[in-house]
Design an enzyme around this catalytic site. Structure first.
Site, PDB file in Angstrom:
ATOM      1  N   MET A   1      57.469   6.835 -57.150  1.00 23.59           N
ATOM      2  CA  MET A   1      58.514   7.773 -57.125  1.00 23.59           C
ATOM      3  C   MET A   1      58.295   9.188 -57.843  1.00 23.59           C
ATOM      4  SD  MET A   1      62.571   7.047 -58.193  1.00 23.59           S
ATOM      5  CE  MET A   1      62.924   5.889 -56.930  1.00 23.59           C
TER       6      MET A   1
ATOM      7  N   ARG B   1      62.651  19.989 -24.008  1.00 24.54           N
ATOM      8  CA  ARG B   1      63.833  19.958 -25.042  1.00 24.54           C
ATOM      9  C   ARG B   1      64.855  20.922 -24.501  1.00 24.54           C
ATOM     10  NH1 ARG B   1      60.853  20.849 -30.675  1.00 24.54           N
ATOM     11  NH2 ARG B   1      61.204  23.026 -30.020  1.00 24.54           N
TER      12      ARG B   1
ATOM     13  N   LYS C   1      63.609  29.213 -40.027  1.00 26.37           N
ATOM     14  CA  LYS C   1      64.595  28.050 -40.085  1.00 26.37           C
ATOM     15  C   LYS C   1      64.142  27.218 -40.988  1.00 26.37           C
ATOM     16  CE  LYS C   1      61.581  26.122 -36.435  1.00 26.37           C
ATOM     17  NZ  LYS C   1      61.193  25.986 -35.165  1.00 26.37           N
TER      18      LYS C   1
ATOM     19  N   TYR D   1      51.304  -0.008 -58.377  1.00 31.21           N
ATOM     20  CA  TYR D   1      52.034  -0.689 -57.616  1.00 31.21           C
ATOM     21  C   TYR D   1      51.007  -1.516 -56.644  1.00 31.21           C
ATOM     22  CZ  TYR D   1      56.445   0.491 -59.500  1.00 31.21           C
ATOM     23  OH  TYR D   1      57.544   0.847 -60.178  1.00 31.21           O
TER      24      TYR D   1
HETATM   25  C1  LIG Z   1      60.285  26.884 -34.962  1.00 27.70           C
HETATM   26  C2  LIG Z   1      60.162  27.670 -33.655  1.00 27.70           C
HETATM   27  C3  LIG Z   1      59.013  28.559 -33.543  1.00 27.70           C
HETATM   28  C4  LIG Z   1      57.882  28.781 -34.576  1.00 27.70           C
HETATM   29  O1  LIG Z   1      57.001  27.698 -34.283  1.00 27.70           O
HETATM   30  P1  LIG Z   1      55.649  27.580 -35.404  1.00 27.70           P
HETATM   31  O2  LIG Z   1      54.812  26.499 -34.919  1.00 27.70           O
HETATM   32  O3  LIG Z   1      56.008  27.313 -36.757  1.00 27.70           O
HETATM   33  O4  LIG Z   1      54.802  28.924 -35.386  1.00 27.70           O
HETATM   34  C5  LIG Z   1      59.149  29.308 -32.419  1.00 27.70           C
HETATM   35  N1  LIG Z   1      59.752  29.316 -31.528  1.00 27.70           N
HETATM   36  C6  LIG Z   1      60.683  28.396 -31.525  1.00 27.70           C
HETATM   37  C7  LIG Z   1      61.866  28.314 -30.558  1.00 27.70           C
HETATM   38  C8  LIG Z   1      60.988  27.543 -32.583  1.00 27.70           C
HETATM   39  O5  LIG Z   1      62.107  26.668 -32.636  1.00 27.70           O
END
Ligand SMILES: *Cc1c(COP(=O)(O)O)cnc(C)c1O
Length: 362
Positions: A302, A130, A35, A254
């Site tokens: 930046m 969630r 993802k 800065y």
């Molecule tokens: C992102 C995610 C994972 C992977 O999590 P990591 O901590 O990066 O291993 C696994 N299951 C679900 C549902 C996720 O959203």
């Protein structure tokens, strides 16, 4: 010539890390979680490294299309399921498996006209609060799904809130197991931290490692990437574009947040918060110059940072600067250390590399 900054994805390291995850997950099949554009690495860049995965898990439908466009014919799982009814058509067309975490998604399935029934992963909210059905409602959701002609096999899924920490997974695992005891179907419960730390309890039929695949320790600083035998999947590197010589009392950058106590050479490196290098990093954040460990001084600008050249007296214009990952001489700087200095986690740094930073693959 463009600015010297470059992010490099190390395919050999990705290959190594997924095998680490596979070993840690015992005999479970492995979802490579890709993802957020493969945690900022780029789906097309990581694909070769993760070819040994049993499936790819992500949540954006356009990213799922990209995985299919790469020629992947195996399983692809949408971790948040569908967002609107027409997503189900894409699931049919691309043969995507999808999570079902709420009634609205069951309603969409029930209204969906399909030739082929779809494989779904029914998600339980076992305490993370969630996504997912409450344990008391899980069975009725399963029964409703099971009665739909649109649905093929139903797998069972949950997600841990504390697999990386002291609270652990036992409380959620007990909730999940009690509420699913006599339900058929494959199980997937473990993220990276649960796979590494709790595999004997939590492996299930599939594990879902994400962060470990990219070489970051899910439970840093309790354990680091070396402890888990992970290799950095990305290097962010740049070069020095100037050197300054300070006298005692001179300040840097800065807000004059750093004052030299005596004569000091500092290097100015071509990276800043507009590249995704966190502005929360302060004096002391580790940096490699010519593969030698030193520290950042002053504030992140930046487009520039300033680094102490005391341990690298030969450093000069154009010297290599490694922000995280692997230097040319092989020295490593774990992304987790930089993240900690910025008060965040490796995940955020990887995902935040800015679009203006060019990428290479090696
Ligand atoms: C992102 C995610 C994972 C992977 O999590 P990591 O901590 O990066 O291993 C696994 N299951 C679900 C549902 C996720 O959203």
């Amino acid at each position: 010539m463009p600015r010297p900054i470059l992010a490099t994805v190390h395919v050999d390291a990705l290959r190594h890390n997924i095998e680490r995850a596979r070993l840690a997950g015992l005999d479970s099949r492995v979802w490579a979680v890709v993802k957020a554009n493969a945690y900022g690495h780029g789906i097309e860049r990581v694909f070769d490294g993760f070819r040994s995965a049993d499936g790819f898990a992500l949540l954006d439908l356009v990213e799922a299309e990209r995985v299919r466009a790469l020629g992947w014919r195996g399983p692809v799982l949408l971790l948040e399921g569908v967002f609107e009814p027409r997503d189900l058509e894409l699931c049919s067309r691309l043969d995507l498996w999808h999570t079902v975490h709420c009634d609205a998604q069951i309603d969409m399935l029930a209204a969906h006209k399909t030739q082929a029934p779809q494989r779904v992963f029914l998600k339980m909210n076992s305490g993370m609060n969630r996504l997912g059905f409450a344990p008391s409602r899980f069975r009725s959701a399963w029964t409703r799904l099971n009665a739909l002609p649109q649905v093929d096999e139903i797998s069972l899924m949950t997600h841990f809130s504390d697999a990386d920490g002291a609270r652990g997974i036992a409380h959620q695992l007990a909730v999940f197991e009690n509420a699913t005891r006599d339900l058929p179907g494959e199980r997937t419960i473990a993220n990276s931290a649960a796979t590494l730390r709790h595999a004997t309890l939590a492996r299930g039929d599939w594990v879902r490692p994400g962060i470990v695949l990219y070489g970051s320790a899910p439970d840093f600083p309790e354990h680091d990437a070396v402890h888990w035998q992970l290799q950095p999947g990305m290097t962010l590197a740049t070069r020095l574009l100037a050197v300054q010589t300070l006298q005692a009392g001179d300040t840097v950058g800065y807000g004059s947040s750093f004052t030299a106590e005596g004569p000091l050479r500092i290097g100015v490196a071509a990276v800043g918060y507009a590249d995704g290098y966190p502005r929360h990093c302060t004096t002391g954040t580790p940096v490699l110059v010519n593969g030698v460990r030193t520290r950042m001084v002053g504030r992140v600008s930046m487009d520039m940072i300033t680094v102490d050249l005391t341990p690298v007296p030969d450093a000069d214009f154009n010297s290599e600067v490694t922000l995280w990952g692997r230097a040319a001489n092989g020295t490593l700087l774990p992304i987790d250390e930089v993240a900690k200095a910025a008060g965040t986690v490796g995940y955020e740094l990887m995902c935040a590399v800015a679009p203006r930073v060019p990428f290479a693959v090696d």
